[in-house]
Scaffold this active site. Structure first.
Site, PDB file in Angstrom:
ATOM      1  N   ARG A   1       0.871  -1.186   0.000  1.00  0.00           N
ATOM      2  CA  ARG A   1       0.000   0.000   0.000  1.00  0.00           C
ATOM      3  C   ARG A   1       0.899   1.224   0.000  1.00  0.00           C
ATOM      4  O   ARG A   1       1.801   1.318   0.819  1.00  0.00           O
ATOM      5  CB  ARG A   1      -0.972  -0.026   1.177  1.00  0.00           C
ATOM      6  CG  ARG A   1      -0.350   0.176   2.546  1.00  0.00           C
ATOM      7  CD  ARG A   1      -1.366   0.471   3.651  1.00  0.00           C
ATOM      8  NE  ARG A   1      -0.994  -0.110   4.943  1.00  0.00           N
ATOM      9  CZ  ARG A   1      -0.204   0.497   5.849  1.00  0.00           C
ATOM     10  NH1 ARG A   1       0.290   1.677   5.621  1.00  0.00           N
ATOM     11  NH2 ARG A   1       0.069  -0.119   6.993  1.00  0.00           N
TER      12      ARG A   1
ATOM     13  N   HIS B   1      -2.067   3.494   6.731  1.00  0.00           N
ATOM     14  CA  HIS B   1      -2.996   2.435   7.132  1.00  0.00           C
ATOM     15  C   HIS B   1      -4.420   2.979   7.043  1.00  0.00           C
ATOM     16  O   HIS B   1      -5.307   2.372   6.467  1.00  0.00           O
ATOM     17  CB  HIS B   1      -2.668   1.979   8.554  1.00  0.00           C
ATOM     18  CG  HIS B   1      -3.758   1.182   9.208  1.00  0.00           C
ATOM     19  ND1 HIS B   1      -4.128  -0.057   8.772  1.00  0.00           N
ATOM     20  CD2 HIS B   1      -4.577   1.478  10.258  1.00  0.00           C
ATOM     21  CE1 HIS B   1      -5.120  -0.508   9.538  1.00  0.00           C
ATOM     22  NE2 HIS B   1      -5.422   0.407  10.430  1.00  0.00           N
TER      23      HIS B   1
ATOM     24  N   TYR C   1       6.878   5.281  10.316  1.00  0.00           N
ATOM     25  CA  TYR C   1       7.330   3.907  10.508  1.00  0.00           C
ATOM     26  C   TYR C   1       7.922   3.282   9.258  1.00  0.00           C
ATOM     27  O   TYR C   1       8.334   2.139   9.276  1.00  0.00           O
ATOM     28  CB  TYR C   1       6.191   3.034  11.044  1.00  0.00           C
ATOM     29  CG  TYR C   1       4.876   3.113  10.273  1.00  0.00           C
ATOM     30  CD1 TYR C   1       3.796   3.843  10.778  1.00  0.00           C
ATOM     31  CD2 TYR C   1       4.721   2.465   9.051  1.00  0.00           C
ATOM     32  CE1 TYR C   1       2.604   3.906  10.090  1.00  0.00           C
ATOM     33  CE2 TYR C   1       3.527   2.534   8.353  1.00  0.00           C
ATOM     34  CZ  TYR C   1       2.463   3.251   8.875  1.00  0.00           C
ATOM     35  OH  TYR C   1       1.281   3.315   8.180  1.00  0.00           O
TER      36      TYR C   1
END
Lengths: 354, 331
Positions: free
Chosen positions: A252, A256, A265
């Site tokens: 992706r 998220h 991250y």
């Protein structure tokens, strides 16, 4: 393990053939259908992110980058089959029959967003992780007991494989030999946790071995690989040859959800690089150019008409009258028990509605 | 005119089996799933003989996984079947809690009725049979506080069969709790064939004007003894077996306390968060001005159910119930 479960592919990143088994079936018509569905879902997804930024819907869960995995697999399913998506699988559900309006309504926080079109067995997005694998197993088991040839497909991410329900789902499906396809989209991250921290296993597909089940690993950004190998798994399921675990390797690009920042991250240069190199739509475009199927005018018109369709869906979503609070009270049971009826009445009274 | 109905003397566990058998005979789509429910007939023999009669496609020994049993039952229920999922003990239901809380109980609401989950989860529960740890939990409140679930508890063989049949016919998920202490404590005439004991309706076991007693399951035996002792002291109790814990029989509870003005609520689940609090607020809502004394509750404690050497201390006893009856009458 990577050798035992090689990454299956039909066209590579440059849009060149790497496996010609299905060449005769890969017509211009099928290719254009797949491209159309992928572009439709990508434009929808970008619209979803924008609508959230503008405050016109709530939190949105983007899937850009995962279109080939979702569309290739959804297209392999047939009328009457069952689909169990997560909250990131709108490309799959719109391919299987959900309207764009319904999908927007879901993110507008409306219950109507969970309602499948008439005759379509699309479960609302599973929010708890991996719990839906058991529902897919149960519905497929029911089809088997009824003696039909219908199957279930269930979507889940790499993080879901750590949940107990993942293992219980695979085990029940294996023990009772039910017609279900477990479709894993391994996008490398469960929110912020990379797959290396999620599992020591080198692949997800290998987990099928523990359940004496067919396991395959494929290039999840190659829509042909996804479509044909999922179709094979579904055919096996229909013939009573049991469940399959499919690991589709994908990525992706975005966060998220619209509520997090992936740069915290993850090195977003990686995403930028993948967007250039391994993007499922660009790959198909390159393939179409190589095969002389590409037509600039066609592509431009397509984008314009899909954009218009999406705008229309947004309009329909926004023009829906506000839901009535009775929707909250009237569907908990087939018949309201007295506590719900008295609460409903008291609430209506507090609003001066009766 | 009298109608002759054939009956058999059955224990509660036999009545449960008979309820399943009757419904399985009548409806092809009724199936039983659980651990050891097939050849072994269940650890309490509640499914004894069913696999021989209906085959292993309808009486299914599942892998040992409560979430798996409940989760697949949800799928089966959404797709035309009526699963009766057996939990070996209510204290073992916790791995399946997520499936009940996030799916079984709310699929109808989430989809505005497009999908429904007509399933029954059966679970033996409660202390008092010298069972090992965790086997004696009484956590019905986890489920009475869960929107979308019905929770029922029979206290005798007749109700067990009739309520199980009603639960199986219900279009929504029902948690059917079977008090282990009652499984074989008594035999009763149970009609052959199908009959219904409706859900949502309590039963008055004894008529009295002085104190209302509300209890269910294994506590019925305890409160019946207490009511007898009270009667010897001249106190007449209105003894109500609640039978359905959600939704409660509001009308019978209100009618009873409006007559007596006094109430004692008895359950073995912990006091805090227990059903007694819900009944108390129901009395408050419906009958406050009729009350002549504060309501007393006799319950289990806010402790884990102890190992069985201490369980008699944990469980409400007839003596504690009598003390509560005296307290409300002497107020």
């Amino acid at each position: 393990m990577e050798k035992l479960f090689p990454k299956m592919q039909i066209i590579n990143e440059n849009g060149e053939w790497t496996d010609e088994t299905y060449r005769s079936e890969i017509t211009e018509e099928l290719t254009k259908e797949l491209y159309t569905k992928m572009l439709r879902s990508r434009l929808f997804d970008r619209k979803g992110v924008n609508l959230q930024r503008q405050g016109r819907i709530g939190t949105y869960v983007p899937f850009e980058g995962q279109e080939a995995s979702q569309i290739g697999s959804a297209l392999a399913m047939g009328e009457g089959d069952w689909m169990f998506p997560t909250y990131r699988d709108h490309a799959a559900t719109m391919t299987f029959g959900h309207s764009l309006k319904t999908l927007f309504l879901y993110w507008k926080g409306r219950q109507e967003g969970c309602v499948p079109p008439a005759g379509k067995n699309i479960f609302p997005p599973a929010v708890p992780i991996a719990s839906q694998l058991l529902h897919a197993t149960g519905t497929a088991w029911a089809e088997k007991l009824k003696g039909t040839d219908r199957a279930s497909i269930v979507y889940f991410g790499d993080g879901a494989t750590s949940e107990g329900d993942f293992h219980e789902g695979l085990n029940f499906a294996s023990v009772f030999n039910v017609p279900v396809v477990f479709f894993n989209q391994n996008n490398g991250f469960a929110i912020s946790v990379p797959i290396e921290k999620q599992m020591k296993s080198k692949t997800i597909a290998q987990k099928a071995v523990a359940y004496e089940m067919e396991g395959i690993r494929l290039d999840g950004n190659d829509v042909f690989a996804v479509y044909f190998h999922t179709r094979t798994a579904v055919e096996r399921a229909r013939k009573g040859e049991g469940p399959t675990l499919i690991e589709a390797l994908t990525w992706r690009y975005g966060a998220h959800t619209t509520a997090d920042d992936p740069s915290k991250y993850r090195d977003q240069n990686e995403s930028a690089m993948r967007r250039e190199k391994t993007d499922p739509l660009l790959r198909l475009e390159r393939f179409m150019k190589n095969e002389s199927m590409w037509d600039e005018k066609w592509a431009e018109d397509l984008e314009a008409s899909l954009t218009a369709e999406i705008e229309e869906a947004v309009k329909e979503m926004e023009e829906m009258p506000a839901p009535h609070y009775n929707d909250m009270f009237d569907h908990v049971f087939a018949q309201n028990p007295w506590p719900i009826d008295s609460q409903k009445e008291a609430y209506a009274h507090s609003r001066g509605d009766r | 005119m009298t109608t002759l109905v054939d009956t058999k003397k059955l224990t509660m566990v036999q009545a449960v089996t008979d309820g399943m058998r009757v419904m399985m005979k009548e409806h092809e789509n009724v199936i039983v799933l659980g651990e050891d429910v097939g050849q072994n007939g269940g650890v309490f023999r509640a499914t004894d003989g069913l696999v021989a009669e209906f085959g292993d496609q309808r009486v299914i020994d599942t892998p040992l996984a409560e979430s798996g049993i409940i989760g697949t039952s949800i799928g089966l229920a959404m797709n035309g079947f009526k699963p009766i999922a057996e939990m070996q003990f209510l204290g073992f239901i916790y791995p399946g809690f997520n499936q009940i809380m996030t799916h079984a109980s709310r699929i109808r609401a989430r989809t505005l009725g497009s999908f429904t989950v007509p399933m029954v989860i059966r679970a033996p529960f409660g202390a008092g049979v010298r069972a090992p740890e965790i086997h004696s939990d009484s956590v019905e409140s986890l489920f009475t506080g869960m929107p979308g679930m019905k929770v029922v508890v029979p206290s005798n063989p007749y109700d067990a069969k009739g309520m199980l049949i009603s639960a199986i016919e219900d279009p929504d998920p029902v948690l059917f709790l079977e008090p282990m202490r009652c499984y074989r404590s008594t035999k009763m005439d149970v009609p052959d064939g199908k009959y219904n004991v409706p859900l949502g309706k309590a039963a008055r076991l004894q008529e009295g004007e002085d104190v209302s007693i509300f209890a269910y399951g294994a506590m019925i035996d305890v409160v019946t003894k207490a009511a007898k002792t009270a009667e010897e002291k001249g106190i007449k109790c209105d003894v109500i077996d609640l039978r359905t814990l959600y939704p409660l029989d509001k009308d019978m509870i209100a009618e009873s306390v409006q007559k007596t003005g006094r109430a004692v609520i008895v359950h073995e689940a912990p006091g805090t968060g227990g059903l007694g609090e819900t009944i108390l607020s129901l009395i408050n809502d419906t009958s406050f001005l009729h009350m002549r004394a504060p309501v007393e509750r006799v319950t289990g404690f806010d402790t884990p159910v102890p190992m069985f050497a201490l369980e008699d201390h944990y469980l409400p006893s007839a003596e504690r119930v009598v003390q509560a009856i005296e307290k409300v009458t002497q107020f």
